[in-house]
Design an enzyme around this catalytic site. Sequence first.
Site, PDB file in Angstrom:
ATOM      1  N   CYS B  42       0.686  -1.075   0.026  1.00  0.00           N
ATOM      2  CA  CYS B  42      -0.010  -0.166   0.052  1.00  0.00           C
ATOM      3  C   CYS B  42       0.779   1.267   0.068  1.00  0.00           C
ATOM      4  CB  CYS B  42      -0.733   0.068   1.195  1.00  0.00           C
ATOM      5  SG  CYS B  42      -1.766   1.750   1.812  1.00  0.00           S
ATOM      6  N   CYS B  45       0.576   3.912   2.676  1.00  0.00           N
ATOM      7  CA  CYS B  45       0.862   3.459   4.032  1.00  0.00           C
ATOM      8  C   CYS B  45       2.110   3.982   4.049  1.00  0.00           C
ATOM      9  CB  CYS B  45       0.543   2.183   4.189  1.00  0.00           C
ATOM     10  SG  CYS B  45      -1.083   1.494   4.223  1.00  0.00           S
TER      11      CYS B  45
END
Lengths: 451, 122
Positions: B42, B45
């Site tokens: 991700c 993230c």
Amino acid sequence: QEAAKYEKKVMVLDFVTPTPLGNSWGLGGTCVNVGCIPKKLMHQAALLGQALQDSRNFGWQLTEEAVKHNWMTMTESVQNYISSLNWGYRVALRDKKVTYENAYGEFVGPHTVKATNKRGIEKLYTAERFLIATGERPRYLGIPGDKEYCISSDDLFSLPYCPGKTLVVGASYVALECAGFLAGLGLDVTVMVRSILLRGFDQDMANRIGGYMEEHGINFIREFVPIEVQQIEEGTPGRLKVIAKSRKGNEIIEGEYNTVLLAIGRDACTRKIGLDKVGVRINEKTGKIPVNDEEQTNVPYIYAVGDILQDKLELTPVAIQAGRLLVRRLYAGATRKCDYVNVPTTVFTPLEYGACGYSEETAVEKFGEENIEVYHSHFWPLEWTVPSRDNNKCYAKIICSIPDNERVIGFHVLGPNAGEVTQGFAAAIKCGMTKEQLDSTIGIHPVCAEV
Amino acid sequence: MGWEEKHVRGYPEFVQTAQRYHGRPIFALFCGDKDAEGRSWCPDCVTAEPVVRKELHNMPDGSVFIYCLVGDRAYWKDPNNEFRKNLKLTGVPTLLKYGTPQKLVEEECFKAELVRMLFTED
């Protein structure tokens, strides 16, 4: 947020003076915390209760045991949602670089405010312009026992215990909406009314709403006012004794209730914010602030929007619109002013009432009975037929101005989803729809709005 | 007393850890799994983590910071995964204060000021 878009340095001072019972809330104002939002959610809770009953006729098999309501579960869900809104506003303000202070603001001199937070710490701020949007708070009766034992809408939506048998004092839309959903949740509700229902609204519609509520189990005590509230027993809820006097004659009555909810009016929060120090004129009697059609007070750098304005509608969307347009005029060269005419509203009583434009009596008064034509009809929502609900209560009427091509100048509807129905018609009225245009619009079938 | 950090992976571990610290302020950062080189699938993230870590010292004393890996990309995309269903998470990264509606989602986690506000808000 609008002003920050135009790169202005903006600060918001928001503070909630706790209620007499110690209640307070987060960022968002009355609507979000103790007004429209929790009201509509609790109204929905009551409607769902009714729907559960109706569902049996449509084939749903509920268990034998009576369907019961849990006040705490509902209140917790509602308050969680409100908290998420409070948080959302904090994030939005921070993200747009609007400085937020949870502090009580008051003017202390030209272009200067003092902000006092809940710990009593004071700070001074100066600014080029100020916008006052302090709103209102519920009025108390001024009788013995009112502040100690009665609650208001400020307390109701977060009440940590079920209110039980409730007396609602007042006949405003706040009073009737609250009485409505409390009864819908299964509570024993009485409404004590001093004179008429829904002052300022079309009285024919107001009486239909009252009649419906009465037929559906809400008690009304008319033309009495409370003169004292005593506590019989402490508790959550406790037991209260209410002594009331008739407005016609000397009759005195007494009643016992678990909760007394006062909804007799709201007073503008303009008396203790130092307006006198900067010379802002207010209406001494009502506390409201007169403004010109650009929301400017008599002091050129101080503006005001919302419920505190004199002679303007007390509605959230009106305040928001006025605020946004004001900022665009000040900082983006726009010229559009807030249009306060033909603003649609809805009262979320058990039988919902949506309206836009003139009431029948105001139209008659302003234009003369001979220049007005009223078209009306009862209707029976299809959804109410199978469960055998009332077939002659839902009602719609439009008021037309004969000399002006039978232009629709008033729209009133009493029935389910009145708010949704009214919104579309409000746009049509703003465009100057005439009766003929309305007639030539083919209806959607089967819906209530086709009437 | 300061604060402490706990690493967990997956929903059951998260719930167990949160319950163990019931009563203390609990903040949680949910991120996608990391590969052998320590990189998450991700990308948001990856951006958010250092921003959040820099603000951790603003958490109130006694706080617990739970760093939770939710699973691989396929698990996350499943609309019925436990994080979506039970914690109502809508995206990663999500930074939240457990037990309150206060949370920051996706790009909101990149903004140090918002993260700081979450950690210091009443």
